[in-house]
Scaffold this motif. Structure first.
Motif, PDB file in Angstrom:
ATOM      1  N   PHE A 256      -4.053   0.333  12.009  1.00 27.34           N
ATOM      2  CA  PHE A 256      -3.473   0.768  10.739  1.00 27.34           C
ATOM      3  C   PHE A 256      -3.036   2.226  10.801  1.00 27.34           C
ATOM      4  O   PHE A 256      -1.947   2.583  10.340  1.00 27.34           O
ATOM      5  CB  PHE A 256      -4.484   0.572   9.607  1.00 27.34           C
ATOM      6  CG  PHE A 256      -3.958   0.953   8.252  1.00 27.34           C
ATOM      7  CD1 PHE A 256      -3.163   0.076   7.533  1.00 27.34           C
ATOM      8  CD2 PHE A 256      -4.255   2.192   7.688  1.00 27.34           C
ATOM      9  CE1 PHE A 256      -2.664   0.421   6.281  1.00 27.34           C
ATOM     10  CE2 PHE A 256      -3.763   2.554   6.441  1.00 27.34           C
ATOM     11  CZ  PHE A 256      -2.970   1.661   5.736  1.00 27.34           C
ATOM     12  N   LEU A 257      -3.882   3.090  11.360  1.00 27.57           N
ATOM     13  CA  LEU A 257      -3.593   4.523  11.397  1.00 27.57           C
ATOM     14  C   LEU A 257      -2.730   4.930  12.580  1.00 27.57           C
ATOM     15  O   LEU A 257      -2.207   6.036  12.629  1.00 27.57           O
ATOM     16  CB  LEU A 257      -4.901   5.314  11.426  1.00 27.57           C
ATOM     17  CG  LEU A 257      -5.813   5.167  10.197  1.00 27.57           C
ATOM     18  CD1 LEU A 257      -7.132   5.884  10.429  1.00 27.57           C
ATOM     19  CD2 LEU A 257      -5.128   5.687   8.940  1.00 27.57           C
ATOM     20  N   GLY A 258      -2.610   4.025  13.567  1.00 24.84           N
ATOM     21  CA  GLY A 258      -1.797   4.337  14.733  1.00 24.84           C
ATOM     22  C   GLY A 258      -2.415   5.373  15.646  1.00 24.84           C
ATOM     23  O   GLY A 258      -1.715   6.189  16.238  1.00 24.84           O
ATOM     24  N   THR A 259      -3.748   5.344  15.750  1.00 26.97           N
ATOM     25  CA  THR A 259      -4.429   6.282  16.646  1.00 26.97           C
ATOM     26  C   THR A 259      -5.589   5.586  17.338  1.00 26.97           C
ATOM     27  O   THR A 259      -6.223   4.701  16.759  1.00 26.97           O
ATOM     28  CB  THR A 259      -4.953   7.520  15.884  1.00 26.97           C
ATOM     29  OG1 THR A 259      -5.607   8.395  16.808  1.00 26.97           O
ATOM     30  CG2 THR A 259      -5.939   7.125  14.802  1.00 26.97           C
ATOM     31  N   LYS A 260      -5.847   6.008  18.581  1.00 28.14           N
ATOM     32  CA  LYS A 260      -7.004   5.501  19.318  1.00 28.14           C
ATOM     33  C   LYS A 260      -8.057   6.591  19.503  1.00 28.14           C
ATOM     34  O   LYS A 260      -9.032   6.397  20.228  1.00 28.14           O
ATOM     35  CB  LYS A 260      -6.561   4.943  20.674  1.00 28.14           C
ATOM     36  CG  LYS A 260      -5.680   3.704  20.556  1.00 28.14           C
ATOM     37  CD  LYS A 260      -5.329   3.128  21.923  1.00 28.14           C
ATOM     38  CE  LYS A 260      -4.475   1.872  21.788  1.00 28.14           C
ATOM     39  NZ  LYS A 260      -4.123   1.306  23.112  1.00 28.14           N
ATOM     40  N   ASP A 261      -7.833   7.726  18.858  1.00 29.05           N
ATOM     41  CA  ASP A 261      -8.762   8.845  18.977  1.00 29.05           C
ATOM     42  C   ASP A 261     -10.114   8.452  18.392  1.00 29.05           C
ATOM     43  O   ASP A 261     -10.229   8.228  17.184  1.00 29.05           O
ATOM     44  CB  ASP A 261      -8.200  10.045  18.220  1.00 29.05           C
ATOM     45  CG  ASP A 261      -9.018  11.305  18.441  1.00 29.05           C
ATOM     46  OD1 ASP A 261     -10.239  11.264  18.206  1.00 29.05           O
ATOM     47  OD2 ASP A 261      -8.438  12.323  18.849  1.00 29.05           O
ATOM     48  N   PRO A 262     -11.166   8.345  19.212  1.00 26.93           N
ATOM     49  CA  PRO A 262     -12.460   7.868  18.707  1.00 26.93           C
ATOM     50  C   PRO A 262     -13.062   8.766  17.638  1.00 26.93           C
ATOM     51  O   PRO A 262     -13.634   8.277  16.668  1.00 26.93           O
ATOM     52  CB  PRO A 262     -13.342   7.823  19.963  1.00 26.93           C
ATOM     53  CG  PRO A 262     -12.670   8.711  20.961  1.00 26.93           C
ATOM     54  CD  PRO A 262     -11.219   8.637  20.656  1.00 26.93           C
TER      55      PRO A 262
ATOM     56  N   TYR B 164       0.869  -1.181   0.000  1.00 30.55           N
ATOM     57  CA  TYR B 164       0.000   0.000   0.000  1.00 30.55           C
ATOM     58  C   TYR B 164       0.903   1.228   0.000  1.00 30.55           C
ATOM     59  O   TYR B 164       1.943   1.259   0.642  1.00 30.55           O
ATOM     60  CB  TYR B 164      -0.965   0.007   1.191  1.00 30.55           C
ATOM     61  CG  TYR B 164      -0.327   0.090   2.551  1.00 30.55           C
ATOM     62  CD1 TYR B 164      -0.153   1.308   3.193  1.00 30.55           C
ATOM     63  CD2 TYR B 164       0.108  -1.063   3.217  1.00 30.55           C
ATOM     64  CE1 TYR B 164       0.424   1.392   4.448  1.00 30.55           C
ATOM     65  CE2 TYR B 164       0.692  -0.993   4.470  1.00 30.55           C
ATOM     66  CZ  TYR B 164       0.845   0.233   5.080  1.00 30.55           C
ATOM     67  OH  TYR B 164       1.429   0.308   6.321  1.00 30.55           O
ATOM     68  N   ALA B 165       0.491   2.258  -0.761  1.00 32.68           N
ATOM     69  CA  ALA B 165       1.374   3.384  -1.022  1.00 32.68           C
ATOM     70  C   ALA B 165       1.326   4.474   0.039  1.00 32.68           C
ATOM     71  O   ALA B 165       2.227   5.295   0.118  1.00 32.68           O
ATOM     72  CB  ALA B 165       1.055   3.991  -2.392  1.00 32.68           C
ATOM     73  N   ALA B 166       0.252   4.508   0.833  1.00 28.69           N
ATOM     74  CA  ALA B 166       0.129   5.592   1.820  1.00 28.69           C
ATOM     75  C   ALA B 166      -0.669   5.112   3.022  1.00 28.69           C
ATOM     76  O   ALA B 166      -1.531   4.230   2.901  1.00 28.69           O
ATOM     77  CB  ALA B 166      -0.558   6.806   1.194  1.00 28.69           C
ATOM     78  N   ARG B 167      -0.382   5.697   4.177  1.00 27.99           N
ATOM     79  CA  ARG B 167      -1.166   5.376   5.369  1.00 27.99           C
ATOM     80  C   ARG B 167      -2.461   6.189   5.335  1.00 27.99           C
ATOM     81  O   ARG B 167      -2.724   7.041   6.171  1.00 27.99           O
ATOM     82  CB  ARG B 167      -0.362   5.665   6.636  1.00 27.99           C
ATOM     83  CG  ARG B 167      -0.906   4.951   7.870  1.00 27.99           C
ATOM     84  CD  ARG B 167       0.030   5.123   9.042  1.00 27.99           C
ATOM     85  NE  ARG B 167       1.284   4.433   8.834  1.00 27.99           N
ATOM     86  CZ  ARG B 167       1.478   3.135   9.068  1.00 27.99           C
ATOM     87  NH1 ARG B 167       0.486   2.387   9.499  1.00 27.99           N
ATOM     88  NH2 ARG B 167       2.655   2.587   8.864  1.00 27.99           N
ATOM     89  N   ALA B 168      -3.235   5.903   4.288  1.00 25.45           N
ATOM     90  CA  ALA B 168      -4.509   6.575   4.059  1.00 25.45           C
ATOM     91  C   ALA B 168      -5.629   5.553   4.224  1.00 25.45           C
ATOM     92  O   ALA B 168      -5.412   4.349   4.060  1.00 25.45           O
ATOM     93  CB  ALA B 168      -4.544   7.175   2.660  1.00 25.45           C
ATOM     94  N   VAL B 169      -6.823   6.043   4.531  1.00 23.37           N
ATOM     95  CA  VAL B 169      -7.923   5.133   4.871  1.00 23.37           C
ATOM     96  C   VAL B 169      -8.240   4.171   3.729  1.00 23.37           C
ATOM     97  O   VAL B 169      -8.409   2.970   3.950  1.00 23.37           O
ATOM     98  CB  VAL B 169      -9.179   5.922   5.272  1.00 23.37           C
ATOM     99  CG1 VAL B 169     -10.300   4.975   5.655  1.00 23.37           C
ATOM    100  CG2 VAL B 169      -8.875   6.856   6.429  1.00 23.37           C
ATOM    101  N   ALA B 170      -8.320   4.675   2.501  1.00 24.55           N
ATOM    102  CA  ALA B 170      -8.655   3.803   1.372  1.00 24.55           C
ATOM    103  C   ALA B 170      -7.602   2.713   1.178  1.00 24.55           C
ATOM    104  O   ALA B 170      -7.913   1.609   0.730  1.00 24.55           O
ATOM    105  CB  ALA B 170      -8.806   4.631   0.102  1.00 24.55           C
ATOM    106  N   HIS B 171      -6.356   3.016   1.529  1.00 23.48           N
ATOM    107  CA  HIS B 171      -5.279   2.039   1.371  1.00 23.48           C
ATOM    108  C   HIS B 171      -5.299   0.970   2.468  1.00 23.48           C
ATOM    109  O   HIS B 171      -4.532   0.016   2.421  1.00 23.48           O
ATOM    110  CB  HIS B 171      -3.929   2.751   1.369  1.00 23.48           C
ATOM    111  CG  HIS B 171      -3.704   3.601   0.161  1.00 23.48           C
ATOM    112  ND1 HIS B 171      -2.507   3.625  -0.520  1.00 23.48           N
ATOM    113  CD2 HIS B 171      -4.521   4.455  -0.502  1.00 23.48           C
ATOM    114  CE1 HIS B 171      -2.594   4.467  -1.544  1.00 23.48           C
ATOM    115  NE2 HIS B 171      -3.819   4.982  -1.542  1.00 23.48           N
TER     116      HIS B 171
END
Length: 331
Positions: A255-261, A33-40
């Protein structure tokens, strides 16, 4: 005689068991995957949910950042990659083995976000707008948005290449740039900081093929069943986004490295708009070719169909598999 028959039977049974074991061993598939983006994140989500394993695939999800992504696929370092059509097409022109078998986004979907003091297009004149790299899809999105509010990107503002989408929010937050284009969860951070949301490109329905599912034609030819099972697992990953919010957000957190709801909810809402049938759209691919041709006229000679192979997804679709997934959801 009886002993010989017994020995033969034992050997045959052993061979059958060995063969069955070989057939049941999961096939390895490397997905970039090319980016740490939601669609990826869809292949990652599908793996964490067990969909690849259920298809008999041992999926390895690999981050092949930016321009490395299409080259890694062409070099056989990965077997399938999620990347933008803008990255995919130039490599496919050089190596026709590279082909898109699907896509997650038909329309430009980023948001032009400005600092709080930028209240209007007039306030943005003469200021700096952050992009990822010159000529890329981020710049194109910025140009779309600037044109919508009546600004000429070549005359009215200055563009600054930031090198990575990971730093675009940081550059806006620190005032290094006056505006940039963001997607979730960066949009949440911007909203919390009181930034001004100037243009949401999703509302404009501007066709531009974004994230694609790309593989090699040779893989489809040599192992069509593997290709079918892989795309089927990805289709199930999209269905998970659209049907099981809490489970999807739990996986997205990894995947995103966050727990922020709030950030996870915003990311989920953004991605849940993906089409259930993830076809790459020829008119949207044509928009990317037109964009590429602005810098290199040679791209004007190509047709979208040269870069798309819908056979794998079409077979899954025609079987009724996707419709059944969503029919069970509505019950």
């Amino acid at each position: 005689m009886k002993l010989s028959i017994v020995l033969i039977a034992v050997v045959l049974v052993g061979l059958a068991v060995e063969n069955a074991g070989a057939q049941s061993k999961p096939e390895r598939l490397r997905i970039g995957y090319a980016a740490r983006a939601v669609a990826h994140s869809v292949p990652f989500v599908a793996k964490e949910a067990g969909f690849f394993a259920e298809e008999g695939i041992n999926a390895e999800i690999i981050h092949t950042a930016g321009s490395i992504a299409p080259m890694a696929l062409a070099a056989n370092e990965v077997d399938m990659t999620i990347m933008s059509a803008y990255l995919m097409i130039p490599v496919s022109v050089q190596n026709r083995d590279v082909v898109m078998v699907g896509g997650f986004s038909r329309y430009a979907s980023m948001v032009l976000v400005a600092r709080p003091e930028i209240k209007s297009a007039h306030d943005l004149k003469g200021k700096i707008v952050g992009i990822q790299r010159p000529g890329d899809a981020y710049e194109k999105s910025a140009r779309f948005a600037l044109r919508h509010i009546g600004l000429d990107a070549d005359k009215d503002i200055k563009m600054l290449a930031l090198g990575s989408n990971d730093v675009m929010w940081g550059a806006l937050n620190t005032g290094r740039v006056s505006a940039t284009v963001l997607s979730p969860p960066g949009t949440l951070f911007a909203r919390r900081a009181g930034m001004n949301f100037m243009v949401d490109l999703t509302d404009l329905k501007l066709e531009y093929q974004g994230s694609t599912i790309t593989t090699r034609r040779s893989l489809i030819q040599k192992n069509p069943q593997l290709a079918t099972r892989a795309v089927r697992a990805i289709v199930r990953g999209v269905h998970l986004f659209k049907s099981r919010k809490d489970e999807t957000m739990r996986i997205l957190s990894k995947f995103l490295g966050t727990k922020d709801p709030e950030g996870l909810i915003e990311s989920w809402e953004y991605a849940a708009k993906m089409p259930s049938k993830t076809y790459a759209v020829e008119s949207a691919v044509q928009a990317v070719l037109d964009h590429l041709a602005e810098g290199q006229p040679k791209y004007a000679q190509y047709k979208p169909a040269e870069f798309i192979d819908t056979r794998v997804l079409s077979e899954i679709d025609k079987s009724g598999y996707i419709d059944k997934l969503y029919a069970s959801q509505s019950r």
